[in-house]
Design a protein around this motif. Structure first.
Motif, PDB file in Angstrom:
ATOM      1  N   SER A  26       0.816  -1.205   0.000  1.00  0.00           N
ATOM      2  CA  SER A  26       0.000   0.000   0.000  1.00  0.00           C
ATOM      3  C   SER A  26       0.857   1.265   0.000  1.00  0.00           C
ATOM      4  O   SER A  26       0.573   2.226  -0.736  1.00  0.00           O
ATOM      5  N   THR A  27       1.914   1.298   0.798  1.00  0.00           N
ATOM      6  CA  THR A  27       2.772   2.485   0.812  1.00  0.00           C
ATOM      7  C   THR A  27       3.540   2.624  -0.497  1.00  0.00           C
ATOM      8  O   THR A  27       3.764   3.733  -0.979  1.00  0.00           O
ATOM      9  N   GLY A  28       3.925   1.485  -1.074  1.00  0.00           N
ATOM     10  CA  GLY A  28       4.580   1.542  -2.382  1.00  0.00           C
ATOM     11  C   GLY A  28       3.650   2.099  -3.445  1.00  0.00           C
ATOM     12  O   GLY A  28       4.053   2.923  -4.279  1.00  0.00           O
ATOM     13  N   HIS A  29       2.401   1.668  -3.412  1.00  0.00           N
ATOM     14  CA  HIS A  29       1.403   2.183  -4.348  1.00  0.00           C
ATOM     15  C   HIS A  29       1.177   3.672  -4.138  1.00  0.00           C
ATOM     16  O   HIS A  29       1.020   4.439  -5.102  1.00  0.00           O
ATOM     17  N   MET A  30       1.164   4.103  -2.886  1.00  0.00           N
ATOM     18  CA  MET A  30       1.000   5.524  -2.573  1.00  0.00           C
ATOM     19  C   MET A  30       2.073   6.358  -3.276  1.00  0.00           C
ATOM     20  O   MET A  30       1.772   7.350  -3.962  1.00  0.00           O
ATOM     21  N   ALA A  31       3.322   5.975  -3.115  1.00  0.00           N
ATOM     22  CA  ALA A  31       4.419   6.746  -3.699  1.00  0.00           C
ATOM     23  C   ALA A  31       4.362   6.726  -5.226  1.00  0.00           C
ATOM     24  O   ALA A  31       4.537   7.768  -5.874  1.00  0.00           O
ATOM     25  N   ARG A  32       4.093   5.574  -5.793  1.00  0.00           N
ATOM     26  CA  ARG A  32       4.027   5.481  -7.256  1.00  0.00           C
ATOM     27  C   ARG A  32       2.887   6.311  -7.819  1.00  0.00           C
ATOM     28  O   ARG A  32       3.032   6.962  -8.871  1.00  0.00           O
ATOM     29  N   THR A  33       1.758   6.317  -7.127  1.00  0.00           N
ATOM     30  CA  THR A  33       0.602   7.090  -7.586  1.00  0.00           C
ATOM     31  C   THR A  33       0.916   8.581  -7.624  1.00  0.00           C
ATOM     32  O   THR A  33       0.551   9.285  -8.577  1.00  0.00           O
ATOM     33  N   VAL A  34       1.591   9.056  -6.604  1.00  0.00           N
ATOM     34  CA  VAL A  34       1.947  10.477  -6.549  1.00  0.00           C
ATOM     35  C   VAL A  34       2.936  10.830  -7.658  1.00  0.00           C
ATOM     36  O   VAL A  34       2.786  11.852  -8.340  1.00  0.00           O
ATOM     37  N   VAL A  35       3.934   9.989  -7.857  1.00  0.00           N
ATOM     38  CA  VAL A  35       4.934  10.257  -8.902  1.00  0.00           C
ATOM     39  C   VAL A  35       4.305  10.157 -10.288  1.00  0.00           C
ATOM     40  O   VAL A  35       4.621  10.959 -11.186  1.00  0.00           O
ATOM     41  N   ASP A  36       3.407   9.202 -10.486  1.00  0.00           N
ATOM     42  CA  ASP A  36       2.728   9.097 -11.780  1.00  0.00           C
ATOM     43  C   ASP A  36       1.926  10.355 -12.092  1.00  0.00           C
ATOM     44  O   ASP A  36       1.836  10.769 -13.250  1.00  0.00           O
ATOM     45  N   ARG A  37       1.375  10.962 -11.074  1.00  0.00           N
ATOM     46  CA  ARG A  37       0.545  12.167 -11.271  1.00  0.00           C
ATOM     47  C   ARG A  37       1.401  13.425 -11.393  1.00  0.00           C
ATOM     48  O   ARG A  37       1.168  14.265 -12.274  1.00  0.00           O
ATOM     49  N   TRP A  38       2.392  13.579 -10.506  1.00  0.00           N
ATOM     50  CA  TRP A  38       3.110  14.848 -10.409  1.00  0.00           C
ATOM     51  C   TRP A  38       4.606  14.746 -10.690  1.00  0.00           C
ATOM     52  O   TRP A  38       5.289  15.772 -10.702  1.00  0.00           O
ATOM     53  N   GLY A  39       5.117  13.556 -10.885  1.00  0.00           N
ATOM     54  CA  GLY A  39       6.498  13.402 -11.341  1.00  0.00           C
ATOM     55  C   GLY A  39       7.568  13.480 -10.278  1.00  0.00           C
ATOM     56  O   GLY A  39       8.747  13.289 -10.595  1.00  0.00           O
ATOM     57  N   GLN A  40       7.211  13.745  -9.016  1.00  0.00           N
ATOM     58  CA  GLN A  40       8.224  13.911  -7.986  1.00  0.00           C
ATOM     59  C   GLN A  40       7.595  13.836  -6.607  1.00  0.00           C
ATOM     60  O   GLN A  40       6.381  13.957  -6.450  1.00  0.00           O
ATOM     61  N   ILE A  41       8.437  13.622  -5.613  1.00  0.00           N
ATOM     62  CA  ILE A  41       8.046  13.722  -4.204  1.00  0.00           C
ATOM     63  C   ILE A  41       9.140  14.505  -3.500  1.00  0.00           C
ATOM     64  O   ILE A  41      10.289  14.079  -3.463  1.00  0.00           O
ATOM     65  N   ASP A  42       8.779  15.657  -2.966  1.00  0.00           N
ATOM     66  CA  ASP A  42       9.754  16.505  -2.283  1.00  0.00           C
ATOM     67  C   ASP A  42       9.695  16.355  -0.766  1.00  0.00           C
ATOM     68  O   ASP A  42      10.702  16.564  -0.085  1.00  0.00           O
ATOM     69  N   GLY A  43       8.517  16.025  -0.254  1.00  0.00           N
ATOM     70  CA  GLY A  43       8.374  15.939   1.189  1.00  0.00           C
ATOM     71  C   GLY A  43       7.392  14.866   1.603  1.00  0.00           C
ATOM     72  O   GLY A  43       6.463  14.521   0.866  1.00  0.00           O
ATOM     73  N   LEU A  44       7.613  14.328   2.789  1.00  0.00           N
ATOM     74  CA  LEU A  44       6.717  13.344   3.393  1.00  0.00           C
ATOM     75  C   LEU A  44       6.506  13.724   4.847  1.00  0.00           C
ATOM     76  O   LEU A  44       7.480  13.924   5.586  1.00  0.00           O
ATOM     77  N   ILE A  45       5.242  13.826   5.261  1.00  0.00           N
ATOM     78  CA  ILE A  45       4.920  14.044   6.661  1.00  0.00           C
ATOM     79  C   ILE A  45       4.231  12.795   7.182  1.00  0.00           C
ATOM     80  O   ILE A  45       3.097  12.477   6.783  1.00  0.00           O
ATOM     81  N   ASN A  46       4.920  12.064   8.041  1.00  0.00           N
ATOM     82  CA  ASN A  46       4.373  10.842   8.628  1.00  0.00           C
ATOM     83  C   ASN A  46       3.513  11.207   9.832  1.00  0.00           C
ATOM     84  O   ASN A  46       3.964  11.210  10.978  1.00  0.00           O
ATOM     85  N   ASN A  47       2.250  11.507   9.534  1.00  0.00           N
ATOM     86  CA  ASN A  47       1.311  11.952  10.563  1.00  0.00           C
ATOM     87  C   ASN A  47       0.363  10.838  11.013  1.00  0.00           C
ATOM     88  O   ASN A  47      -0.131  10.869  12.136  1.00  0.00           O
ATOM     89  N   ALA A  48       0.113   9.858  10.157  1.00  0.00           N
ATOM     90  CA  ALA A  48      -0.806   8.772  10.503  1.00  0.00           C
ATOM     91  C   ALA A  48      -0.306   8.025  11.730  1.00  0.00           C
ATOM     92  O   ALA A  48       0.895   7.764  11.865  1.00  0.00           O
ATOM     93  N   ALA A  49      -1.230   7.685  12.619  1.00  0.00           N
ATOM     94  CA  ALA A  49      -0.818   7.016  13.851  1.00  0.00           C
ATOM     95  C   ALA A  49      -1.970   6.240  14.476  1.00  0.00           C
ATOM     96  O   ALA A  49      -3.146   6.548  14.250  1.00  0.00           O
ATOM     97  N   TYR A  50      -1.601   5.268  15.268  1.00  0.00           N
ATOM     98  CA  TYR A  50      -2.534   4.541  16.122  1.00  0.00           C
ATOM     99  C   TYR A  50      -2.551   5.260  17.462  1.00  0.00           C
ATOM    100  O   TYR A  50      -1.592   5.181  18.231  1.00  0.00           O
ATOM    101  N   PHE A  51      -3.621   6.007  17.721  1.00  0.00           N
ATOM    102  CA  PHE A  51      -3.697   6.783  18.949  1.00  0.00           C
ATOM    103  C   PHE A  51      -5.106   6.857  19.524  1.00  0.00           C
ATOM    104  O   PHE A  51      -5.326   6.517  20.688  1.00  0.00           O
ATOM    105  N   THR A  52      -6.068   7.295  18.723  1.00  0.00           N
ATOM    106  CA  THR A  52      -7.388   7.581  19.277  1.00  0.00           C
ATOM    107  C   THR A  52      -8.095   6.332  19.805  1.00  0.00           C
ATOM    108  O   THR A  52      -8.993   6.453  20.640  1.00  0.00           O
ATOM    109  N   THR A  53      -7.720   5.148  19.328  1.00  0.00           N
ATOM    110  CA  THR A  53      -8.348   3.920  19.823  1.00  0.00           C
ATOM    111  C   THR A  53      -7.475   3.192  20.850  1.00  0.00           C
ATOM    112  O   THR A  53      -7.833   2.103  21.289  1.00  0.00           O
ATOM    113  N   VAL A  54      -6.366   3.795  21.224  1.00  0.00           N
ATOM    114  CA  VAL A  54      -5.500   3.184  22.235  1.00  0.00           C
ATOM    115  C   VAL A  54      -6.231   3.138  23.575  1.00  0.00           C
ATOM    116  O   VAL A  54      -6.832   4.126  24.005  1.00  0.00           O
ATOM    117  N   ARG A  55      -6.146   2.019  24.230  1.00  0.00           N
ATOM    118  CA  ARG A  55      -6.735   1.870  25.566  1.00  0.00           C
ATOM    119  C   ARG A  55      -5.631   1.943  26.608  1.00  0.00           C
ATOM    120  O   ARG A  55      -4.664   1.187  26.555  1.00  0.00           O
TER     121      ARG A  55
END
Length: 264
Positions: A80-109
């Protein structure tokens, strides 16, 4: 206009974006949404990546004259992450930045460490640590080929404060700091900067807030120099600094945004 030297000695305007492309994981709501909107306003093309549908944010950006695209991603899955990067490059030709914001938090007990299950431990690490690593891995070839890139990982104030009954989450956010430092050593020769942004508690998710003891949020506010709740917008300036050219000579660092709650 002041300018700075980039890694190959060419002059680079620290305030000039020039249609650069940034991926924001977990960009569909909360802090990620605030990041995506701010990046678009600053002139970046934004890939809003989320396991949920991020189309509302993408539409909001595009309707206001920005450029955004939606990408479905499960950060814990390599394909899935590989597909993410390829999809962005296919559309815009480059990736300059990545913000790793996704997290497991709100459902943590929250619970004592000896009551945690293996499944609870594993999902925290799968999303927060493996997910960060996989996203970094997916964008690396494209940043390496261009000789430039910015990666912003997310840790938390739970690390220096060592919040009890949160061992699995605290452990993952501690791991992110080490991951950032080690990765910065590896990729720096390619002109890629890797830094960590560590927020304090931001009550941006009503579902999570409703499950918490009101005393928790009140106590945190009282520990800060600025006696108020923290908002997603409080993180934007630091995020834009780390993703932009003003921080081109900054790597391997951890920046706290905590309203003066603690000095580290």
């Amino acid at each position: 206009m002041f300018s700075a030297l980039n890694h190959i000695g060419q002059e680079r305007d620290v305030n000039h974006v020039d249609n650069e492309v940034v991926i924001v994981t977990g960009g569909g709501k909360g802090i990620g949404r605030a990041y995506a909107l701010a990046l678009a306003q600053a002139g970046y093309r934004v890939a809003v990546a989320d396991i949920a549908d991020p189309s509302v944010v993408v539409t909001e950006i595009n309707d206001n004259g920005g450029q955004a695209m939606a990408v479905h991603v499960d950060v814990a899955v390599a394909e899935s992450t590989g597909h993410m990067a390829r999809t962005v490059v296919d559309r815009w030709g480059q990736i300059d930045g990545l913000i790793n914001n996704a997290a497991y938090f709100t459902t943590v007990r929250k619970k004592p460490f000896d009551e945690l299950t293996v499944d609870e431990w594993d999902i925290a690490f799968q999303v927060n640590v493996r997910g960060t690593w996989l996203c970094c891995k997916s964008v690396f070839p494209y940043m390496r080929d261009r000789g430039y890139g910015k990666i912003v990982n997310t840790s938390s104030m739970v690390v220096p404060t060592a919040v009890p009954y949160f061992l699995h989450y605290v452990s993952t956010k501690s791991a992110i700091i080490g991951l950032t430092r080690a990765l910065a050593r590896e990729v720096g020769r390619h002109g890629i900067a890797v830094n960590t942004l560590s927020p304090c508690y931001v009550p941006h998710d009503p579902t999570y807030v409703a499950k918490q003891d009101d005393a928790m949020g009140t106590a945190i506010v009282q520990e800060r120099i600025f006696k108020r709740e923290m908002r997603p917008d409080d993180l934007i300036g630091t995020m834009l600094y780390l993703i932009g050219h003003g921080s081109d000579f900054v790597t391997g660092q951890n920046l706290y945004v905590n309203g003066g709650r603690a000095f580290t």
